[in-house]
Design a protein around this motif. Structure first.
Motif, short mmCIF file in Angstrom:
data_model
loop_
_atom_site.label_atom_id
_atom_site.label_comp_id
_atom_site.label_asym_id
_atom_site.label_seq_id
_atom_site.Cartn_x
_atom_site.Cartn_y
_atom_site.Cartn_z
N GLY A 119 -21.24 5.98 2.37
CA GLY A 119 -21.55 6.69 1.13
C GLY A 119 -20.36 6.93 0.21
N ALA A 120 -19.26 6.23 0.43
CA ALA A 120 -18.08 6.42 -0.43
C ALA A 120 -18.46 6.24 -1.90
N THR A 121 -17.89 7.09 -2.76
CA THR A 121 -18.13 6.97 -4.20
C THR A 121 -16.91 6.33 -4.85
N LEU A 122 -17.12 5.93 -6.08
CA LEU A 122 -16.04 5.30 -6.83
C LEU A 122 -14.85 6.26 -6.99
N GLY A 123 -15.14 7.49 -7.42
CA GLY A 123 -14.07 8.46 -7.66
C GLY A 123 -13.29 8.77 -6.39
N GLY A 124 -14.00 8.93 -5.31
CA GLY A 124 -13.34 9.25 -4.06
C GLY A 124 -12.46 8.11 -3.58
N THR A 125 -12.93 6.92 -3.80
CA THR A 125 -12.15 5.75 -3.38
C THR A 125 -10.86 5.67 -4.18
N VAL A 126 -10.96 5.98 -5.47
CA VAL A 126 -9.76 5.95 -6.32
C VAL A 126 -8.82 7.07 -5.91
N ALA A 127 -9.36 8.27 -5.76
CA ALA A 127 -8.52 9.42 -5.43
C ALA A 127 -7.81 9.22 -4.10
N ALA A 128 -8.50 8.61 -3.14
CA ALA A 128 -7.87 8.38 -1.84
C ALA A 128 -6.97 7.14 -1.89
N GLY A 129 -7.22 6.27 -2.85
CA GLY A 129 -6.39 5.07 -2.98
C GLY A 129 -6.66 4.07 -1.88
N LEU A 130 -7.93 3.79 -1.61
CA LEU A 130 -8.26 2.97 -0.45
C LEU A 130 -8.72 1.56 -0.82
N SER A 131 -8.19 0.61 -0.10
CA SER A 131 -8.62 -0.78 -0.20
C SER A 131 -8.97 -1.27 1.19
N GLY A 132 -9.77 -2.32 1.26
CA GLY A 132 -10.20 -2.86 2.54
C GLY A 132 -9.60 -4.22 2.84
N PRO A 133 -10.13 -4.89 3.86
CA PRO A 133 -9.50 -6.13 4.34
C PRO A 133 -9.37 -7.23 3.29
N MET A 134 -10.35 -7.36 2.39
CA MET A 134 -10.26 -8.47 1.43
C MET A 134 -9.24 -8.22 0.32
N ARG A 135 -8.55 -7.09 0.37
CA ARG A 135 -7.45 -6.83 -0.58
C ARG A 135 -6.42 -7.96 -0.51
N GLU A 136 -6.38 -8.62 0.64
CA GLU A 136 -5.40 -9.68 0.85
C GLU A 136 -5.43 -10.74 -0.26
N ARG A 137 -6.63 -11.08 -0.73
CA ARG A 137 -6.73 -12.22 -1.63
C ARG A 137 -6.19 -11.94 -3.04
N PHE A 138 -6.69 -10.88 -3.68
CA PHE A 138 -6.33 -10.66 -5.08
C PHE A 138 -5.59 -9.35 -5.33
N GLY A 139 -5.41 -8.53 -4.31
CA GLY A 139 -4.71 -7.27 -4.52
C GLY A 139 -5.60 -6.07 -4.25
N GLY A 140 -4.99 -4.90 -4.35
CA GLY A 140 -5.66 -3.65 -3.99
C GLY A 140 -6.31 -2.96 -5.17
N LEU A 141 -6.83 -1.79 -4.87
CA LEU A 141 -7.46 -0.94 -5.88
C LEU A 141 -6.60 -0.83 -7.14
N GLU A 159 0.82 -1.20 0.00
CA GLU A 159 0.00 0.00 0.00
C GLU A 159 0.85 1.25 0.00
N GLY A 160 0.27 2.35 -0.45
CA GLY A 160 0.98 3.61 -0.45
C GLY A 160 0.07 4.72 0.03
N ALA A 161 0.65 5.92 0.16
CA ALA A 161 -0.15 7.12 0.43
C ALA A 161 0.30 8.15 -0.59
N GLY A 162 -0.65 8.73 -1.30
CA GLY A 162 -0.29 9.67 -2.36
C GLY A 162 -0.35 8.99 -3.72
N MET A 198 -4.30 8.02 -11.30
CA MET A 198 -5.39 8.53 -10.48
C MET A 198 -5.43 7.90 -9.09
N VAL A 199 -4.86 6.70 -8.96
CA VAL A 199 -4.94 5.99 -7.68
C VAL A 199 -4.15 6.76 -6.62
N GLY A 200 -4.84 7.21 -5.59
CA GLY A 200 -4.18 7.94 -4.51
C GLY A 200 -3.82 9.37 -4.88
#
Ligand code: FAD
Ligand code: FAD
Lengths: 459, 348
Positions: free
Chosen positions: B93-115, A182-185, B151-153
């Motif tokens: 209420g997270a949106t798709l764009g906001g999730t991409v811009a913030a670069g956020l993944s959750g717990p199940m990222r473990e299996r196949f990878g992140g955003l 993971e990263g930030a930014g 765009m990620v993060g």
């Protein structure tokens, strides 16, 4: 002092090549239809030497091309006339392999397969598996965002690169990304991957490693038509399975493979290979569902590998298909356009029609799971006009892929070969944005000049 | 506070051309990122919503950037599919764009990878109001500069995302969760380290300080019990098995454990960093994805401690500066100049 004199001061004799005979091997990559004579080739052994060479190029305005193993099939590592080639094969050390962190830090000239080889004792491997993996380098893989048979499930190179150290075309050294997942930014290292060497040279690459799958289940099914095999792929997806790989070969490719390696494949219009992988209990359950799906898909014959040797036998023919096609024809062109999976059948029908219309045979081997086609256009370069006809046919196939909602390339990159087709896929505004980024990082246009961006926009 | 709403591509372009400084907002679930600063106009994208294309058989969908993830996940679920990176804050209420811009993944990222492993394409409006497309709508593509990954993060630094395409996967037919406590952090860490190296295909592998592991398995009902038993044998303990684990993990991915903390932060973590992080005065927290992704609830002193220790992080809620450290100048600044020459967007 001039440019060459300064290079001489940097690189000892034997690591600066300028004589015609020394330069010849670097005049082209695996797309040998294009050749250019560079001014010189340097063989750096340390990243400081790459940085110094790039800075010299910047100071003297000399264009440069980074080169790994030169296996690019799109002219990506073709030199610029009068420019410098940075041949990075000697930078081939794995600097750190940390099984606990599940990462490997490598120099750009490390060969892809070597990473998995070194990681194997720890039960780990490096997932992206271009078929050139025994020779292609990670620097080249990064530049092209290379992939292989396992992209649907595991993604391409970009997902497996965690960090990059890069020298920009202006000679600045930057670190992008970090050592964790993971990263930030902004994901700047993710952006660098796939820019085909236009934004700088990768000096050091941090890769994520994955635990090697525990069990495989490999199935080979024969079909009476390409369409039936294509439909089977859709049925597999609809059933909710996520195979590690799904590959299709057509009759011409099967014949070629048989002639070359005698894989013992059934004679059919099309063969489908499906491979499941994962924990053994899971694979066993998935295999039951897969058999049902394949039974209902109208397969004429089904074989399931009962041992690792049988599994390798199934893959042997598939892996030999490309080189084997060389037996059917003196020359061939290979494309790697992508179409949405549901339009595979349509794409293949149209390729068949084009093949007839152009009077040239086309063999099809492809990553069916991701809709990534590999049509091989067979031609004879000694017959006047055949190469041009083959290129025209290949171009029509590219247009077809874009028209169906796909892409010009799934893994081989744009290079020089496909840049003329970029406007088919991208609007002028998209290409201008790419050009602006290129200009901002490389105002003199030195790094891999003349690639990717089409002339009319790039001028 | 000045505010404009944009519900179409043209309205986004007009807004960008009209205002010298903008801060896009999707659902507002990460206020540290979406609250305008002095001089910025808020660009509300919540009207730019809807799924444009979704072909389950392709494992691909395209949607407007302001689409709430809840809406997307409902559409996917109807076909037995999901976003494997398990985006957080969906319930908020997270949106798709906001999730991409913030670069956020959750717990199940473990299996196949992140955003970053699942984004396929983007259309965005750059700082001059121009529409730019990167990537595509197929699961494999290597043509052109990958603006979608940029765009990620990005926190919106390069442009306003209008439309996004993603890869999705089939949702596991059944899931189970094993929860097991250890005597010390070291013991828990050593079990975590061991599990990371094995081919167990875990959906989630979380460490909850001081010393608890939560391990989620997913797959076919027929194989799950066997896999669970093997896991218990491997760990040499029965643990506590959650059969109905869905609600539990929804709470985790909505970061409900952070409720009550004034500052929410995402910290890219690593196994070797965990003991160091555990020495800082952080509040409620959970390490996801085998220890590589920490979400922590902080008081101001916790945030100061992170900064003093030089540990990179992103603040989702509370605090002034959201990103630490700022992106590496030499590369970032030039890309930014190319796409946002007037510095209309954040990270200017
Ligand atoms: C038989 C065969 C099979 C192939 N199979 C596949 C396949 O399955 N999948 C696939 O994706 N590709 C495949 N390819 C294409 C090719 O192997 C890949 O593109 C590979 O990544 C190129 O690596 P290379 O080291 O040979 O790079 P090169 O050909 O030397 O260079 C490729 C590009 O990378 C740039 N580059 C090299 N090093 C660096 C660096 N350090 N920093 C920045 N830019 C750099 C070059 O300038 C050039 O643009 C195949 C090629 C062959 C010949
Ligand atoms: C122009 C050319 C001619 C060649 N001629 C010969 C020859 O006469 N004899 C010989 O032993 N070897 C030849 N090779 C190398 C040969 O192709 C590889 O050794 C072999 O096919 C390795 O492929 P694989 O098994 O890994 O590919 P597979 O697993 O079959 O390939 C799957 C992937 O391979 C890529 N790919 C594989 N090979 C090629 C290729 N040749 N061109 C384009 N894409 C490819 C595709 O990208 C695809 O993704 C040639 C290579 C090229 C580029």
């Amino acid at each position: 002092m001039g440019f060459l004199q300064e290079l001489k001061a940097l690189f000892p004799p034997g690591r600066l090549l300028t004589r015609e005979a020394e330069l010849a091997p670097y005049e082209s990559d695996a797309l040998t239809a294009y050749r250019r004579r560079p001014l010189a080739v340097v063989l750096p052994e340390r990243k400081e030497e790459v940085v110094e060479a790039v800075r010299l190029c910047h100071r003297y305005g000399v264009p440069f091309v980074a080169r790994g193993s030169g296996t690019s099939l799109s002219g990506g590592s073709l030199p610029v006339e009068g420019g410098l080639v940075l041949a990075l094969n000697r930078m081939n050390r794995i600097l750190r392999l940390d099984p606990k962190a599940r990462i490997a830090v490598v120099e750009p000239g490390v060969v892809n397969l070597e990473v998995s080889r070194q990681a194997a004792p720890f039960g780990l491997y490096y997932a992206p598996d271009p078929s050139s993996q025994p020779v292609s380098t990670l620097g080249g893989n990064v530049a092209f965002n290379s992939g292989g048979a396992h992209c649907l499930k595991y993604g391409m190179t970009a997902g497996h690169v965690l960090a990059l150290e890069v020298v920009t075309p202006q000679g600045e050294v930057v670190r992008l990304g970090g050592e964790g997942l993971e990263g930030a930014g902004p994901d700047l290292h993710g952006f660098f991957v796939g820019t085909e060497g236009l934004l700088g040279v990768a000096l050091e690459i941090t890769l994520r490693l994955l635990p090697k799958p525990e069990a495989y289940h490999t199935l080979l099914a024969a079909y009476g038509s390409l369409e039936a095999a294509g439909n089977a792929v859709s049925q597999v997806i609809r059933s909710g399975l996520l195979p590690g790989a799904m590959e299709i070969m057509d009759r011409l490719a099967i014949e070629a493979a048989e002639a070359a390696v005698k894989a013992g494949y059934p004679q059919a219009e099309a063969l489908l290979i499906v491979e499941l992988e994962g924990p053994k209990e899971e694979v066993a359950e998935e295999a039951k569902l897969l058999s049902e799906v394949i039974r209902e898909s109208g397969a004429l014959e089904v074989r399931i590998a009962q041992s690792e040797a049988e599994r390798q036998a199934i893959w042997k023919g598939r892996k030999a298909a490309f080189s084997a096609v060389g037996r059917l024809s003196p020359d061939y062109l290979v494309q790697d356009g992508v179409v949405p999976r549901s339009r595979l059948a349509e794409a293949l029908r149209e390729i068949g029609r084009l093949s007839q219309a152009f009077g040239l045979r086309v063999a099809n081997v492809f990553h069916a799971g991701d809709g990534n086609l590999h049509p091989l256009v067979l031609y004879d370069g000694k017959k006047p006009g055949e190469l041009e006809r083959a290129e025209a046919l290949a171009g029509e196939i590219l247009r077809l892929c874009v028209r169906l909602g796909g892409s010009l390339t799934g893994e081989h990159g744009i290079g020089v070969e496909k840049k003329g087709y970029m406007p088919e896929m991208f609007a002028p505004g998209d290409l201008e944005a790419m050009e602006r980024v290129k200009e901002a990082l490389d105002p003199q246009g030195l790094a891999n000049r003349g690639k990717v961006l089409p002339e009319e926009v790039y001028a | 506070m000045p505010e404009v709403r944009a519900s179409s591509l043209e309205e986004v372009q007009n807004a960008v051309r009209a205002h010298p400084r903008l801060r896009p907002k999707g659902g507002g679930s990460k206020p540290a990122l979406s609250t305008p600063k002095e001089g910025e106009v808020l660009l509300d994208l919540s009207g730019l919503r809807g799924i444009l294309e979704y072909t389950p058989e392709e494992f691909v969908f395209t949607a407007y950037a302001g689409t709430p993830l809840m809406e997307i996940e409902a559409a996917l679920r109807a076909h037995g599919q999901y976003l494997p990176f398990h985006p957080p804050l969906v319930g908020q209420g997270a949106t798709l764009g906001g999730t991409v811009a913030a670069g956020l993944s959750g717990p199940m990222r473990e299996r196949f990878g992140g955003l970053r492993d699942f984004i396929l394409g983007v259309r965005f409006v750059d700082g001059e109001g121009r529409l730019v497309r990167g990537g595509g709508k197929v699961v494999k593509n290597a043509a052109g500069f990958p603006f979608h990954r940029l765009m990620v993060g990005s926190l919106g630094a390069f442009g306003v995302m209008v439309e996004l395409s993603f890869k999705v996967f089939p949702y596991p037919r059944a899931t189970r969760t094993l929860r097991t406590g250890y005597g010390t952090l070291e013991e828990a860490l050593s079990a975590l380290e061991r599990l990371r190296g094995l081919p167990l295909d875990l959906l989630a592998l979380d460490l909850i300080p001081p010393a608890t592991l939560e391990i989620r398995l997913g797959g076919f009902p027929g194989s799950l019990e066997g896999r669970l038993r093997r896991l218990q044998e491997l760990l040499g303990r029965e643990g506590e098995v959650l059969l109905e684990d869905e609600a539990h993990w929804e709470g985790v991915r909505d970061l409900s454990f952070l409720e009550g903390s004034p500052i929410w932060a995402k910290v890219p973590s690593r196994l070797d960093l965990i003991p160091i992080l555990e020495g800082l005065p952080l509040g409620p927290r959970r390490y996801m994805a085998g220890g590589e992704l920490l979400y922590a609830g902080l008081e101001p002193e916790g945030l100061h401690a992170l900064r003093r220790a030089g540990i990179p992080h992103l603040v989702l809620k509370g605090a002034e500066e959201a990103l630490f450290p700022p992106p590496p100048e030499a590369f970032f600044r030039k890309v930014k100049q190319a796409l946002d020459p007037r510095g209309r967007f954040p990270l200017g």
